[in-house]
Design a protein around this motif. Structure first.
Motif, mmCIF file in Angstrom:
data_model
loop_
_atom_site.group_PDB
_atom_site.id
_atom_site.type_symbol
_atom_site.label_atom_id
_atom_site.label_comp_id
_atom_site.label_asym_id
_atom_site.label_seq_id
_atom_site.Cartn_x
_atom_site.Cartn_y
_atom_site.Cartn_z
ATOM 1 N N TYR A 32 16.486 14.716 35.070
ATOM 2 C CA TYR A 32 16.531 15.415 36.358
ATOM 3 C C TYR A 32 15.644 16.664 36.329
ATOM 4 C CZ TYR A 32 18.292 18.098 40.308
ATOM 5 O OH TYR A 32 18.384 18.825 41.465
ATOM 6 N N THR B 49 12.034 15.606 36.458
ATOM 7 C CA THR B 49 11.678 15.118 37.784
ATOM 8 C C THR B 49 11.558 16.260 38.776
ATOM 9 O OG1 THR B 49 12.902 13.086 37.303
ATOM 10 C CG2 THR B 49 12.318 13.488 39.591
ATOM 11 N N ARG B 50 12.422 17.249 38.642
ATOM 12 C CA ARG B 50 12.413 18.371 39.580
ATOM 13 C C ARG B 50 11.136 19.202 39.476
ATOM 14 N NH1 ARG B 50 17.303 22.826 40.308
ATOM 15 N NH2 ARG B 50 16.562 23.685 42.284
ATOM 16 N N ILE C 191 13.977 16.738 45.024
ATOM 17 C CA ILE C 191 14.759 15.614 44.520
ATOM 18 C C ILE C 191 16.255 15.813 44.742
ATOM 19 C CG2 ILE C 191 14.719 16.625 42.198
ATOM 20 C CD1 ILE C 191 14.857 12.872 43.042
ATOM 21 N N ILE D 33 18.531 13.276 47.120
ATOM 22 C CA ILE D 33 19.649 12.514 46.553
ATOM 23 C C ILE D 33 20.944 12.835 47.287
ATOM 24 C CG2 ILE D 33 21.067 12.180 44.495
ATOM 25 C CD1 ILE D 33 18.580 12.628 42.824
ATOM 26 N N PHE E 47 17.253 8.143 42.719
ATOM 27 C CA PHE E 47 16.925 9.045 41.610
ATOM 28 C C PHE E 47 16.049 8.334 40.577
ATOM 29 C CE2 PHE E 47 18.182 10.599 37.318
ATOM 30 C CZ PHE E 47 17.494 11.797 37.367
#
Length: 236
Positions: free
Chosen positions: A25, A28-29, A35, A39, A79
């Motif tokens: 996470y 990805t952020r 994100i 989600i 995600f």
């Protein structure tokens, strides 16, 4: 007893999985700052729709539980896809990135990395599936065309009856971005059966590739490298 050991192992692995999800996470952020909001919005919308339907039909509890489970599933899917895109974006332009994508394309595909390479480190990977043979090139588009042509000519003598596709990974016109590589391959028409794919792979392995045909360095074997025992010298 066996069940208790299995449960204990699963419990020990759970913190590791949660830590991995948290790291994914965060990664990805960095590339996708929205994100978290996306989600959350997906989860709220899915749950809200099912809950509203539940009140409408008179079963809010049942559809509320179902909506919660489906909302969690939808959040996980979104995600996963956005995390994959972020990872591909970070790998864009790095040597060997296409091979990493091909290795995760899915079942039914067999990938052989670096079947051809030049001095400029332009490289061609090969993957085989029901769509036939796909040659995926990384590097300068003008230089890799020669590599692709040479590889096609080499394979034509052995697998002339199998369709061969070529893809150049890049960001310029006429190339395919790393993010769309997997989708591009999966859209190719399936023309081979499972046994034909296996036979094609066997013939290509017999042909060999760049890595298996590389000459061994000359000179004495370095210390610490295990190998076959040298032959005993006859006693005089």
């Amino acid at each position: 007893m066996a069940r208790k050991e299995t449960t204990a192992a699963d419990a020990a692995a759970e913190p590791g999985r949660l830590k991995q999800i948290a790291l994914t996470y965060k990664m990805t952020r960095r590339a996708d700052s929205k994100i978290g909001l996306i989600i959350a919005a997906v989860g709220i919308v899915v749950f809200g729709v099912f809950l509203a339907i539940g009140f409408w039909v008179g079963h809010p509890i049942y559809l509320g539980i179902l909506g919660f489970l489906l909302a969690f599933l939808a959040m996980a899917i979104v995600f996963g896809r956005r995390a994959e895109r972020a990872a591909f974006g970070q790998m864009e332009g790095q040597p060997g990135a296409a091979a990493a994508v091909l290795d995760k394309i899915g079942r039914g595909w067999t990938t052989t990395p670096a079947v051809a390479m030049n001095r400029s480190q332009d490289v061609v990977h090969r993957t085989v599936g029901k769509a036939g043979i796909v040659l995926v090139a990384e590097g300068n588009p003008n230089r890799v065309k020669g590599l692709l042509a040479a590889e096609k000519k080499k394979m034509a003598r052995i697998v002339a009856d199998v369709p061969v596709h070529d893809v150049i990974v890049g960001t310029t016109e006429g190339t395919v971005s790393l993010k769309k590589l997997r989708t591009t391959l999966l859209k190719l028409p399936r023309v081979l059966t499972g046994p034909q794919v296996t036979a094609t792979n066997d013939r290509l392995r017999a042909m060999g590739d760049l890595m298996s045909n590389m000459p061994l360095p000359k000179g004495p074997m370095p210390k610490g490298v295990k190998g076959g025992r040298p032959p005993k010298m006859p006693r005089g």
